[in-house]
Design an enzyme around this catalytic site. Structure first.
Site, short mmCIF file in Angstrom:
data_model
loop_
_atom_site.label_atom_id
_atom_site.label_comp_id
_atom_site.label_asym_id
_atom_site.label_seq_id
_atom_site.Cartn_x
_atom_site.Cartn_y
_atom_site.Cartn_z
N HIS A 268 0.83 -1.20 0.00
CA HIS A 268 0.00 0.00 0.00
C HIS A 268 0.87 1.26 0.00
CE1 HIS A 268 -3.13 2.79 0.51
NE2 HIS A 268 -3.53 2.52 1.74
N HIS A 309 -0.58 1.25 -12.76
CA HIS A 309 -1.34 1.46 -11.52
C HIS A 309 -2.52 0.52 -11.50
CE1 HIS A 309 -3.65 3.46 -8.33
NE2 HIS A 309 -2.53 4.03 -7.98
N ASP A 367 3.96 7.35 -7.69
CA ASP A 367 4.98 6.85 -6.77
C ASP A 367 6.38 6.98 -7.37
OD1 ASP A 367 3.12 5.93 -4.75
OD2 ASP A 367 2.57 4.36 -6.17
#
Length: 432
Positions: A268, A309, A367
């Protein structure tokens, strides 16, 4: 949300049927209301990970993964990233509308009133091992806030809920910075309310008493984007954890602590940290082709981190926004650790041009860029998820507040498919 049409479920074993309402959201996929399914047919649904199950109704965040859309309270993330700041975005998430001029400055004033932590909380930090992970400290200290702020723990009192929300939002940067400084033997500074939210956090992270600390505006802009882009993301694992904990009537500090614990999981909240570890493994831009070929090899389980993603099937809208800030920051601060940043830029270029990546929609995600930004700012790797938790606090609080006012919510109680032994007779120990 209005009821529109029904779907009929037939149990082919006995011919029994039930009509289930179809709920139409403001935007998004219609949803079958299955609440009558067990009472009418004696059946439950099986959905590991709740991939096709709506656990609540929410007005806060909307995601269209196929189109790359992210909305906070109906506002496109692109507009908020360009024009807003983190505290204004937090107000929007919490209260449901953009603040007026008076509301905005009143809100900032209230948050600044709560930035310090109780002096007794500082003793907690001395009790942790010097090399404790900052996320472990965050889980413990945030949960312990309920032991210090008893005056706002009545979850049925709207004013108490609001005070707790303000305290959590304001104190999170202080707790986060202290968790870092404890590991490095640095003194714990008081917050500076003459600085804005992001500047104050960076001051508490990196300042030393012996010299003046000045925050680079390019760095502040990059961090501000990270906070806005991570403020909420619908019903992800940590947000769902906050809601599930809240459903039992737990106090808000305990619920947010539970969310932090969920976020700590590498699947996560650890993605941007994994990006940096990948770049460090590659070591040099010349080594990239070897790792790209490994990623393409079906017989090799190696993965390039920070690409594609789970939700966004096209392009992560947050990545488009943060990419420019990342490149600006590297141009200003990228003189140190240059091989790593050169590797990142070359890898990004390949992913944007290589058919293998394009055909599979494996574009760099948020990210990828946030990890590079935090590394360029000198943030320790073990602080990456802490910063994620700070940013997501606004969303967690908003989701908690919304759930407290939802008359349809019940204590969370997922069902199961039992696969254990059937009824067995106990055998006395002497006969076994």
């Amino acid at each position: 949300m209005t009821k529109k049409n029904t779907v009929t479920i037939t149990d082919n074993r006995n011919g029994n049927q039930v009509d289930l309402d179809i709920l139409d959201p403001t935007i998004g996929s219609p949803t079958i209301d299955i609440r009558k399914l067990h009472n009418e047919l004696g059946l439950f649904t099986y959905d590991p990970g709740f991939q096709a199950t709506a656990s609540c109704k929410s007005d806060i965040t909307y995601i269209d993964g196929d189109k790359g859309v992210l909305l906070y309270r109906g506002y496109p993330i692109e507009q908020l990233a360009e024009h807003s700041n983190y505290l204004e975005t937090s107000f929007l998430l919490i209260y449901g509308h953009l603040p007026s001029h008076v509301e905005y400055y009143d809100f900032i004033g209230i948050i600044k009133q709560h930035t310090m932590v109780h002096e007794g909380i500082k003793h907690f930090f001395n009790g942790f091992q010097h090399n404790a992970h900052p996320m472990a400290i965050m889980v413990g200290v945030v949960g312990a806030l309920s032991a210090f702020y008893h005056d706002s723990l009545d979850i049925n009192n709207p004013r108490h809920r609001e005070i707790s929300a303000h305290r959590l939002l304001a104190k999170m940067p202080t707790i986060a910075a202290y968790s870092h400084r404890r590991a490095h033997g640095l003194p714990l500074p008081y917050p500076r309310n003459d600085l804005d939210f992001i500047e104050n956090f960076m001051y508490m992270m990196f300042s030393v008493p012996s010299e003046e600390y000045k925050v680079n505006p390019v760095a502040v802009r990059a961090m501000r984007l990270i906070f806005i882009l991570h403020a909420d993301h619908e019903q992800n694992a940590s947000t769902s954890t906050v809601r599930l904990a809240s459903s039992s009537g737990a106090n808000p500090f305990a619920c947010i602590s539970a969310g932090i614990a969920s976020l700590w999981g590498p699947a996560h909240g650890g993605a941007n940290e994994a990006v940096i570890r990948m770049l460090e493994e590659i070591q040099h831009p010349d080594e990239i082709p070897k790792y790209v070929e490994r990623a393409k090899d079906k017989n090799d389980d190696y993965r390039l981190m920070g690409f594609g993603h789970r939700i966004y099937k096209n392009y992560d809208p947050r990545a488009k926004i943060i990419r420019e800030a990342c490149n600006d920051l590297l141009d200003v601060l990228g003189s140190t650790n240059q091989p790593l940043f050169d590797t990142a830029r070359k890898l990004e270029k390949i992913a944007m041009e290589d058919d293998y990546f394009l055909e599979r929609n494996l574009y760099p995600n948020v990210d990828f860029y946030s990890g590079i930004i935090l590394k360029a700012l000198g943030m320790p790797l073990n602080m990456f998820t802490v910063i994620f938790a700070m940013a997501r606090t606004a969303g967690w609080i908003s989701q908690w507040l919304e759930m407290m006012e939802d008359q349809e919510q019940r204590i969370g109680r997922p069902r199961q498919i039992y696969t254990g032994a059937k009824v067995r007779e106990y055998v006395n120990l002497s006969k076994r």
